[in-house]
Design an enzyme around this catalytic site. Sequence first.
Site, PDB file in Angstrom:
ATOM      1  N   ASP A  17       0.805  -1.169   0.216  1.00  0.00           N
ATOM      2  CA  ASP A  17      -0.006   0.092   0.007  1.00  0.00           C
ATOM      3  C   ASP A  17       0.869   1.228  -0.122  1.00  0.00           C
ATOM      4  O   ASP A  17       1.095   1.894   0.969  1.00  0.00           O
ATOM      5  CB  ASP A  17      -0.938   0.021   1.337  1.00  0.00           C
ATOM      6  CG  ASP A  17      -2.129   1.010   0.966  1.00  0.00           C
ATOM      7  OD1 ASP A  17      -2.089   1.399  -0.058  1.00  0.00           O
ATOM      8  OD2 ASP A  17      -2.741   1.131   2.131  1.00  0.00           O
ATOM      9  N   GLU A  98      -6.062   5.228  -9.080  1.00  0.00           N
ATOM     10  CA  GLU A  98      -7.409   5.515  -8.635  1.00  0.00           C
ATOM     11  C   GLU A  98      -8.010   6.598  -9.664  1.00  0.00           C
ATOM     12  O   GLU A  98      -7.359   7.597 -10.015  1.00  0.00           O
ATOM     13  CB  GLU A  98      -7.133   6.083  -7.180  1.00  0.00           C
ATOM     14  CG  GLU A  98      -8.654   6.363  -6.721  1.00  0.00           C
ATOM     15  CD  GLU A  98      -8.640   6.187  -5.293  1.00  0.00           C
ATOM     16  OE1 GLU A  98      -9.635   6.401  -4.628  1.00  0.00           O
ATOM     17  OE2 GLU A  98      -7.805   5.701  -4.757  1.00  0.00           O
ATOM     18  N   LYS A 134      -9.182   1.794  -9.877  1.00  0.00           N
ATOM     19  CA  LYS A 134      -9.635   2.117  -8.493  1.00  0.00           C
ATOM     20  C   LYS A 134     -10.666   3.194  -8.367  1.00  0.00           C
ATOM     21  O   LYS A 134     -10.548   4.253  -8.840  1.00  0.00           O
ATOM     22  CB  LYS A 134      -8.549   2.524  -7.594  1.00  0.00           C
ATOM     23  CG  LYS A 134      -8.597   2.155  -6.076  1.00  0.00           C
ATOM     24  CD  LYS A 134      -7.399   2.408  -5.294  1.00  0.00           C
ATOM     25  CE  LYS A 134      -7.330   2.072  -3.912  1.00  0.00           C
ATOM     26  NZ  LYS A 134      -5.902   2.327  -3.331  1.00  0.00           N
ATOM     27  N   THR A 158     -12.986   0.882  -3.997  1.00  0.00           N
ATOM     28  CA  THR A 158     -12.390   1.214  -2.600  1.00  0.00           C
ATOM     29  C   THR A 158     -13.334   1.916  -1.797  1.00  0.00           C
ATOM     30  O   THR A 158     -14.376   2.344  -2.127  1.00  0.00           O
ATOM     31  CB  THR A 158     -11.103   2.128  -2.871  1.00  0.00           C
ATOM     32  OG1 THR A 158     -10.205   2.278  -1.796  1.00  0.00           O
ATOM     33  CG2 THR A 158     -11.255   3.560  -3.549  1.00  0.00           C
ATOM     34  N   PHE A 180     -11.991  -1.035   4.662  1.00  0.00           N
ATOM     35  CA  PHE A 180     -10.690  -0.250   5.147  1.00  0.00           C
ATOM     36  C   PHE A 180     -10.827  -0.554   6.558  1.00  0.00           C
ATOM     37  O   PHE A 180     -11.575   0.170   7.122  1.00  0.00           O
ATOM     38  CB  PHE A 180     -11.112   1.161   4.974  1.00  0.00           C
ATOM     39  CG  PHE A 180     -10.338   1.538   3.570  1.00  0.00           C
ATOM     40  CD1 PHE A 180     -10.496   0.855   2.533  1.00  0.00           C
ATOM     41  CD2 PHE A 180      -9.727   3.086   3.599  1.00  0.00           C
ATOM     42  CE1 PHE A 180      -9.856   1.410   1.294  1.00  0.00           C
ATOM     43  CE2 PHE A 180      -9.542   3.550   2.336  1.00  0.00           C
ATOM     44  CZ  PHE A 180      -9.235   2.783   1.208  1.00  0.00           C
TER      45      PHE A 180
END
Length: 318
Positions: A17, A98, A134, A158, A180
Amino acid sequence: MTDQLSQLKQLTTVVADTGDFASIAQYQPEDATTNPSLILKTIEQSQYQHLATEALQFAASTLANGTQAQRIALAADKLAVLIGHQLMQQVPGYVSTEVDARLSFNSMATIEKAHQLLDLYQQQGADTSRVLIKVAATWEGIQAARVLEQQGIRCNLTLIFSFAQARASAEASAFLISPFVGRILDWYKKQQPDADFSGAQDPGVQFVRKVYQYFKQHRYPTIVMGASFRNTEEIRQLAGCDRLTISPNLLAELADSHQPVIRQLHADVPFIEVPGALTEAEFRWQMLEDPMATDKLLEGIRQFAADQQKLEELLKAV
């Protein structure tokens, strides 16, 4: 006994990440994920600022007659792709890039942006089958992902905080979702500061376990990738999950520990018939009834949008 990171890699696909190339070289994950916040952190480091210069030069030559705002927007996309392409040289699997969070409530604009990003990857000579687009898991984002998946473009949904988001993403045939974990824990700790959320009592861990079991029971192929961890205990509690995306500091902690890592999640569960798909009204009502998910989703979108704006301001100053 081997270190915990090596043990974890035997049970779960480990994803980095980060956009930091040195960390990826050190910990050798299978995949890598990025977002505007991580790209901003990367480009603020002097050794990577040449990528910003390259992105700006590309935008200036491509949009010679465009406005400054158009050139900066293109440079930001190009920068994300330059970083993503370099990450692809370091990991054997997927790299997530993203879509601008400011498009989170616009399905058509999200689809268009996804194609623009993939075009930029193609211009770099990248294997676009290894790119995951994303997208924030709003209703509009999920519907955009539905279309993109039908077009053969794989998506990473996400900012997943609710079961409604997870279920709707699977029903849209999303390739992967990112619940998350740590941000869920943050919300509950703020509401109940004296509660014990350690180990298996962590609400983020419990949420991912619930989603993982549901997907396996109903045979959804959508990958569950736990994200946003606050500590290594959360990671160990999810050993066996399809994928876990982990920050460099927690990868370092795992690599330095030699305690045993035990599988916690198992895919071999009895099949249960798939229920009818969520409607938009059901999705929105379930989100309304989940204040944690609503708060954290909107907070996450705002933060990614703010960091995208900071990135564009930084590019203006180069």
